[in-house]
Write an enzyme that holds these catalytic residues in place. Structure first.
Site, PDB file in Angstrom:
ATOM      1  N   GLU A  41      -1.693   8.036  -4.673  1.00 50.54           N
ATOM      2  CA  GLU A  41      -2.102   7.563  -5.995  1.00 50.54           C
ATOM      3  C   GLU A  41      -3.535   7.987  -6.311  1.00 50.54           C
ATOM      4  O   GLU A  41      -4.358   8.093  -5.397  1.00 50.54           O
ATOM      5  CB  GLU A  41      -1.927   6.037  -6.085  1.00 50.54           C
ATOM      6  N   ARG A  55       0.843  -1.195   0.000  1.00 48.26           N
ATOM      7  CA  ARG A  55       0.000   0.000   0.000  1.00 48.26           C
ATOM      8  C   ARG A  55       0.876   1.241   0.000  1.00 48.26           C
ATOM      9  O   ARG A  55       1.915   1.266   0.656  1.00 48.26           O
ATOM     10  CB  ARG A  55      -0.848   0.067   1.288  1.00 48.26           C
ATOM     11  N   HIS A 104      -0.717   0.000  -9.552  1.00 47.73           N
ATOM     12  CA  HIS A 104      -1.512  -0.747  -8.566  1.00 47.73           C
ATOM     13  C   HIS A 104      -2.222  -1.938  -9.227  1.00 47.73           C
ATOM     14  O   HIS A 104      -3.454  -2.059  -9.152  1.00 47.73           O
ATOM     15  CB  HIS A 104      -2.518   0.178  -7.871  1.00 47.73           C
TER      16      HIS A 104
HETATM   17  C1  GLV Z   1      -5.423  -4.323  -3.567  1.00 44.78           C
HETATM   18  O1  GLV Z   1      -4.608  -3.465  -3.391  1.00 44.78           O
HETATM   19  C2  GLV Z   1      -6.134  -4.955  -2.503  1.00 44.78           C
HETATM   20  O2  GLV Z   1      -6.051  -4.504  -1.347  1.00 44.78           O
HETATM   21  O3  GLV Z   1      -6.822  -5.945  -2.782  1.00 44.78           O
END
Ligand code: GLV
Length: 329
Positions: free
Chosen positions: A267, A238, A285
């Protein structure tokens, strides 16, 4: 009369069909992200919502949506949702654990390999017409085999990353809030060390912690200063677990050699310096984004929504006592 639900972003048609068997569904197949006002407006009279990590679910939104009973995030992470506010409002919250672990671990390895062996940089060089032939010292990278892999966070995904390291004959170290059971450590061929030891010994450091106040900037200026010169940092967890400004400094000064990043602090905005750096691999991501896994995530979120609104017992409830204090995570 069917309950009304909202799906905030485009999802697979068969999942919309599945939802339509249970609810009156408002979909957003045009996939235009909703600002908070639009989201609140679209949630009028809705009992449930399938959200993504770009949708902020906070007290302000909830106060505008008194009919809401369930928020089902299409993600394992849920830092876009104020759990306590949901619990106070007696709203069930679910996530999608398990189904994305392998794909995310695979992608972590894609970042490791691409960063260490300069795959993107050399691809760009070739495409831009600069390749003049073979040179002994062209695009010298770092070996991954026999290197020391440091894993910060040793949950489901961190463990799968560790297991994939065995083919590379690596030394695998990990640090986590809790030491794993000996059988898990054996299966992963991984050794528990302190956070400091992890930072000072890893050639490649990969982060697999959820974002929370306790993990905010878990890799910041002091941690980057402890890393081995020439080390590589990987973040597919993250944004916000790494201090991006401090990372830019460490990369600029040559304190660390490179970074592979799938997630960012603000982001979709990026720290502009990252874009100019050749020793950084940037992806938007997408660590869980195989076709099968994104479908499985959306289907799990849909099943959670159906279970939440029909039985009150969704399989992946994060706040087990929605009327309590939301501390059930
Ligand atoms: C993606 O980043 C998730 O948390 O599934």
């Amino acid at each position: 009369m069917k309950l009304k639900v909202l799906v905030t972003r485009e999802i697979f048609e068969d999942i919309l069909d599945y939802l339509a068997g249970h609810f009156e569904v408002s979909a957003n197949q045009s996939d235009i992200p909703m600002d908070p006002q639009t989201l609140a407006k679209n949630l009028t009279n809705k009992s449930g919502v399938m959200t993504t990590l770009m949708d902020r679910v906070d007290a302000a939104l909830l106060s505008a949506c008194p009919t809401l009973k369930a928020v089902c995030n299409i993600a394992v992470g849920f830092n876009n949702i104020d759990l306590n506010a949901c619990s106070r409002a007696k709203i069930m919250v679910t996530n999608t654990p398990g189904v994305l672990d392998d794909s995310t671990a695979d992608f972590t390895w894609a970042l490791i390999m691409a960063t260490a062996r300069r795959v993107v940089e050399s691809d760009t060089h070739l495409r831009s017409g600069h390749w003049k032939g073979w040179y002994l010292k062209q695009f010298l990278g770092a070996d991954v085999h026999h290197a020391t892999l440091g894993i910060l966070g040793f949950g489901r995904i961190g463990r799968k990353v560790a297991r994939r390291a065995s083919g590379f004959d690596m030394t695998v170290l990990y640090h986590s809030t809790r030491q794993a059971d000996p059988d898990v450590e054996r299966a992963c061929n991984a050794t528990y060390v302190s956070k400091d030891a992890l930072l000072t010994r890893a050639d490649i450091l990969t982060i697999h912690v959820p974002y929370a106040p306790s993990t905010h900037h878990i890799i910041g200026r002091p941690e980057l200063a402890m890393m081995k010169p020439g080390a590589i940092l990987i973040n597919a967890a993250r944004g916000g677990v790494v201090d991006d400004a401090a990372l830019v400094e460490a990369l600029t000064s040559g304190r660390i050699a490179g970074a592979g990043l799938d997630v960012f602090e603000n982001e979709p905005a990026l720290n502009p310096a990252l874009i100019t750096m050749k020793n950084v691999v940037l992806t938007p991501h997408i660590a869980s984004s195989s076709a099968a896994t994104r479908h499985a995530m959306a289907m799990l979120a849909a099943r959670n929504l159906v279970a939440a609104l029909t039985t009150g017992k969704p399989p992946n409830l994060i706040n087990p006592e929605p009327s309590g204090d939301g501390s059930g995570q």
